[in-house]
Design a protein around this motif. Structure first.
Motif, short mmCIF file in Angstrom:
data_model
loop_
_atom_site.label_atom_id
_atom_site.label_comp_id
_atom_site.label_asym_id
_atom_site.label_seq_id
_atom_site.Cartn_x
_atom_site.Cartn_y
_atom_site.Cartn_z
N GLY A 298 0.80 -1.22 0.00
CA GLY A 298 0.00 0.00 0.00
C GLY A 298 0.83 1.27 0.00
N ARG A 299 2.11 1.18 0.31
CA ARG A 299 2.96 2.37 0.34
C ARG A 299 3.04 3.03 -1.04
NH1 ARG A 299 8.99 -0.11 1.42
NH2 ARG A 299 7.91 -0.74 3.32
N MET B 281 -4.98 4.96 -0.61
CA MET B 281 -4.59 4.21 0.59
C MET B 281 -5.69 4.27 1.64
SD MET B 281 -1.17 4.65 2.96
CE MET B 281 -0.07 4.62 1.56
N LYS B 282 -6.26 5.45 1.83
CA LYS B 282 -7.35 5.59 2.80
C LYS B 282 -8.57 4.77 2.39
CE LYS B 282 -6.24 10.20 4.61
NZ LYS B 282 -6.69 11.62 4.69
N SER C 191 6.80 2.76 -8.32
CA SER C 191 5.86 3.86 -8.08
C SER C 191 6.35 4.70 -6.90
CB SER C 191 4.46 3.32 -7.78
OG SER C 191 3.93 2.63 -8.89
N PRO C 192 6.01 5.97 -6.88
CA PRO C 192 6.43 6.81 -5.75
C PRO C 192 5.77 6.35 -4.45
CG PRO C 192 4.86 7.97 -7.15
CD PRO C 192 5.24 6.73 -7.88
N ALA D 188 10.43 6.23 8.18
CA ALA D 188 11.49 5.22 8.27
C ALA D 188 10.98 3.83 7.90
CB ALA D 188 12.09 5.22 9.67
N TYR D 189 9.75 3.52 8.30
CA TYR D 189 9.21 2.18 8.02
C TYR D 189 8.96 1.99 6.52
CZ TYR D 189 7.12 -2.21 9.48
OH TYR D 189 6.88 -3.56 9.69
N SER D 190 8.44 3.03 5.88
CA SER D 190 8.13 2.91 4.45
C SER D 190 9.39 2.91 3.60
CB SER D 190 7.20 4.03 4.01
OG SER D 190 7.85 5.28 4.04
#
Length: 393
Positions: free
Chosen positions: A98-99, A106-107, A219-220, A226-228
């Motif tokens: 989903g990032r 995403m929402k 994809s952007p 930090a996690y993504s």
């Protein structure tokens, strides 16, 4: 996104939540096994503890902290019921994908905290370009948790004018986010190991997917934290290794319990008196501790680098790949050794050793911990450039 809108309803660390679920997962093991999917009571508690959502931003109920926490979750759950850990791990990947969505999409996809997700990175579907999106069709195999899932993330070959129509050089591959209403489950999961994962085939016929719901690994990333920034491939491998260590712990604990229970005063030798049993327990104890430490340390290094927004070196990535593959391989070998030294008791389903032996071999069939990743890691160690597509992703 505003962290004040967090969907996470628990203040527990993910590993503490997993510890709380542990006894329930054990008590529901036979229900999970018989139904070939996780028992509803376990699904409910996993959902309420937000363990299906760890790969999401905190604003959507995710973890967003040190990824070693997720490894602890997988190990704890796998030591109770491997299939439960597998579905939690599989949801993490589906949420991690989903990032690449824009924030609005995403929402839309991850807005419901009760939702469960499934995915397949196998490019077994075809997406044809149409106005404002794609028409997707295909049949995907081994889609774990498909009967539980509300959303699916599925990889397809994108076909458009002038593009390759088969897999290979130049093929355009994307991930498509598709709701369960478009998915038909085909009952194919008749197996031994990981029976409770319900990894059936699924079929989709001519489902329209809007353009915003199709993404690629290039994809952007919508939300920069930090996690993504963590790499998807080797973190996924580390999760598979953590599950393997959890299965080893279940087998080791079961063997120790049998030794303590099968004591016959005045008679000998008991199970605990056998040299092979004593050696297996000592060996598995040190193997579990050492492989866990190496795995956690290598992932911790990536976390430190990610927090500082540094670029990961090939050697740092190789450390995670190598620690993951070796932990999984040695856990499988050790479970097989425990299965052998426990004698005929290993044959009975009342003992966790029997299930552990089935599950560990199923876990190690996953492509993310296959031997070729050790070759990739070795390339980095000798100054060559690893060339596998997922090595750095």
């Amino acid at each position: 996104m505003d962290d004040n809108t967090s969907l996470n309803k628990t203040d527990l660390l993910p590993s503490d939540a997993a510890t709380e679920i542990f006894p329930l997962a054990i008590s529901a093991r036979e229900d999970t096994e018989a139904a070939r999917k996780i028992a509803p009571t376990v699904v409910k508690q996993l959902s309420e503890s937000a363990l299906f959502r760890m790969g999401l931003p905190k604003s959507l109920g995710g973890w967003e902290g040190n990824p070693v926490e997720t490894l602890k979750v997988y190990e704890t759950l796998a030591s109770a019921e491997s299939s439960v850990a597998w579905i939690v791990w599989n949801n993490h990947l589906a949420c991690t994908f989903g990032r690449f969505l824009d924030e609005s999409s995403m929402k839309e996809i991850y807005n419901d905290p009760s939702h469960v997700y499934a995915n397949s990175a196998r490019p077994e579907g075809v997406a044809t370009v149409v106005d404002n999106g794609y028409m997707v069709s295909g049949r995907w195999t081994l889609v774990s948790g498909c009967e539980l899932a509300d959303w699916f993330v599925l990889r397809c070959l994108v076909v458009s004018e002038g593009s390759p129509t088969t897999l290979g050089p130049g093929a355009n591959l994307k991930l498509f986010f598709i709701p369960k209403t478009e998915v038909e489950v085909i009952d194919t999961w008749n197996v031994g190991g990981l029976n409770g994962t319900g990894s059936h085939d699924i079929v989709i016929k001519d489902a329209f997917v809007k353009e915003a719901y199709a993404v690629g690994f290039d994809s952007p990333v919508a939300i920069d934290n930090a996690y993504s920034r963590l790499p998807i491939g080797c973190i996924n491998a580390a999760g598979c290794a953590a599950m393997s260590l959890g299965v080893l712990k279940a087998a080791m604990d079961d063997l120790i319990d049998m030794c303590l229970e099968r004591v016959t005063p005045g008679k000998s030798p008991d199970l605990r008196d056998r040299a092979t049993v004593q050696a297996a327990i000592a060996k598995s104890t040190t193997l579990l501790a050492s492989r866990r430490l190496q795995l956690h340390n290598s992932v911790e290094t990536l976390w430190d680098e990610s927090q500082q927004q540094n670029t990961f070196t090939d050697v740092q990535l190789a450390d995670v790949w190598a620690a993951s593959c070796e932990a999984a391989r040695e856990a499988r070998a050790m479970v097989s050794e425990i299965y052998a030294v426990a004698g005929t008791a290993s044959l009975y389903k009342q003992h966790r050793i029997e299930r552990a032996h089935r599950d560990i071999h199923a876990i190690l069939q996953h492509g993310i911990v296959q031997p070729h990743w050790m070759n990739q890691a070795g390339m980095a160690y000798v100054g060559l450039t690893p060339n596998a597509a997922m090595f750095r992703v």
